[in-house]
Design a protein around this motif. Structure first.
Motif, short mmCIF file in Angstrom:
data_model
loop_
_atom_site.label_atom_id
_atom_site.label_comp_id
_atom_site.label_asym_id
_atom_site.label_seq_id
_atom_site.Cartn_x
_atom_site.Cartn_y
_atom_site.Cartn_z
N THR A 151 0.82 -1.21 0.00
CA THR A 151 0.00 0.00 0.00
C THR A 151 0.85 1.26 0.00
OG1 THR A 151 -1.77 -1.14 1.18
CG2 THR A 151 -1.78 1.26 1.29
N THR A 163 1.04 -0.57 -5.05
CA THR A 163 -0.24 -0.59 -5.77
C THR A 163 -1.28 0.28 -5.10
OG1 THR A 163 -1.05 -2.50 -4.51
CG2 THR A 163 0.14 -2.96 -6.57
N GLY A 164 -1.04 0.67 -3.83
CA GLY A 164 -2.09 1.31 -3.05
C GLY A 164 -2.99 0.26 -2.43
N ALA A 365 -6.29 0.78 -7.12
CA ALA A 365 -5.44 -0.25 -6.53
C ALA A 365 -5.98 -1.66 -6.79
CB ALA A 365 -5.29 -0.02 -5.03
N ARG A 368 -4.87 -2.75 -10.08
CA ARG A 368 -3.43 -3.02 -10.10
C ARG A 368 -3.12 -4.40 -9.52
NH1 ARG A 368 -0.36 2.60 -8.22
NH2 ARG A 368 -1.57 4.05 -9.47
#
Length: 378
Positions: A151, A163-164, A365, A368
């Motif tokens: 994150t 990726t968040g 995210a 991703r």
């Protein structure tokens, strides 16, 4: 392959807390959107939050025994090998019965047996770590994982790529709604909550359990906030509302200070909030950043310090303020919050902070992480 030739099968492992379950469900939704015929199975425990949320989400739950990993020597160390073997067998059975081609782990008690069972079967593992400081399960799994998603920048896992945090479905929808019609979305949410959409609104929250120190600091400054014309939505946490209501007794304008213990529809509160005061759990930070909401983050003063790290990037970008729990008191609130909510420069300051937060926030995210999973499918 289980559900027709060409249908991908993925096992998603994570549970125990909302921090593990919510990202898991967000990725599951994204995988289903991309592959409507995919077979998605969730590995969890019978006791965790996943036992309720996963079936409610329409996904099958394969249950494994809960295996806490002791952080220091206790009698549980002697029980661990047997418990872990049983959990790995259960995870292996779930992999075999679902025909899983990829295992996606989100940390927590169920992740370790899932990673070990997948490794024995030479099935690729994709890991997502929610917090800035990784947990034990993901530190183990990252040693052989095909892909490791994190994150926050700087998370110490081998091969990590940022990726968040995959956003919960209501928050992802709110991002789109605010882009399409910010004023209308705010007005509708305010009406549902019984608030006035025209007033500068402060949201105070310590999560489902609440935060006594945050409650006391903000409630102690209620007279000043209300005198300035601020509207407050204060989510106190279960069993903590009476103390806040007592602090409002006899305060002029108290009808603009709305007290609730908890709000299931948190996206409504975020749709109305001009500023948020609360803890800095990973989900909280990421959701507020993705929505571009200025925030005052008060890291939990116990634990391993991860909450301070969670907020670091947003604060450094100018999208929020960080205040130690010990420093947050009514005097701090009086000095720092009214200027963000009312006055000549308040709107400009909030806009600047909101844009800064949004630049750090990640809105895609889930997509991703889904792409990392797709890359491991045969």
């Amino acid at each position: 392959m289980p559900e027709g030739r060409g249908a991908p099968s993925v096992l998603l492992a994570g549970g125990g807390t909302a921090g593990h379950v919510n990202p898991l469900l967000a990725v599951a939704d994204e995988l289903h959107r991309r592959h409507p015929n995919a077979r998605l199975t969730v590995l969890g425990t019978a006791q965790g939050l996943e036992a309720r949320l996963v079936p409610e989400h329409g996904l099958p739950l394969a249950v494994v025994p809960r295996v806490p990993l002791p952080r220091r020597p206790t009698l549980d160390w002697f029980r661990l090998p047997g418990r872990l073997r049983a959990a790995v067998r259960a995870a292996g059975t779930a992999i075999d019965e679902s025909g899983a081609q990829v295992v996606v782990g989100f940390g927590g008690y169920v992740a370790t047996p899932a990673y070990l069972a997948a490794r024995r079967r030479r099935i690729p593992v994709v890991i997502h770590e929610q917090n800035a400081r990784p947990g034990l399960a993901n530190r183990l799994g990252a040693r052989w994982a095909a892909s490791v998603a994190v994150t926050f920048p700087g998370t110490a896992l081998r091969g990590a790529q940022v990726t968040g945090l995959p956003l919960r479905a209501p928050i992802a929808r709110l991002v789109e709604q605010l882009e399409d019609d910010r004023a209308g979305t705010r007005a509708a949410a305010a009406a549902e909550l019984g608030l006035d959409a025209s007033l500068p609104t402060l949201l105070v929250t310590g999560g489902s359990l609440g935060a006594v120190s945050v409650n006391a600091a903000v409630a102690g400054a209620a007279a000043d906030l209300l005198a300035a014309g601020v509207q407050v939505l204060h989510l106190t946490g279960a069993g903590k509302a009476d103390a806040v209501r007592a602090a409002l007794d006899g305060v002029p304008g108290a009808e603009r200070y709305h007290v609730r213990e908890y709000l299931t529809e948190m996206h409504l509160a975020l749709a109305v909030a001009d500023v948020v005061v609360g803890r800095s759990g990973a989900g909280t930070v990421c959701e507020q950043a993705a929505l571009g909401i200025p925030a005052v983050y008060v890291p939990l003063p116990i634990g391993n310090g991860e909450q301070r790290l969670n907020a670091a990037a947003v604060v450094a970008a100018g999208g929020g303020l960080l205040v130690d729990d010990a420093d947050l008191d009514p005097a701090w609130v009086r000095a720092h919050l009214p200027v963000l909510l009312v006055g000549e420069t308040a709107v400009e300051t909030r806009e600047r902070m909101g844009h800064a937060a949004a630049r750090v926030g990640v809105r895609d995210a889930a997509a991703r992480v889904a792409r990392l999973v797709e890359a491991e499918l045969p």
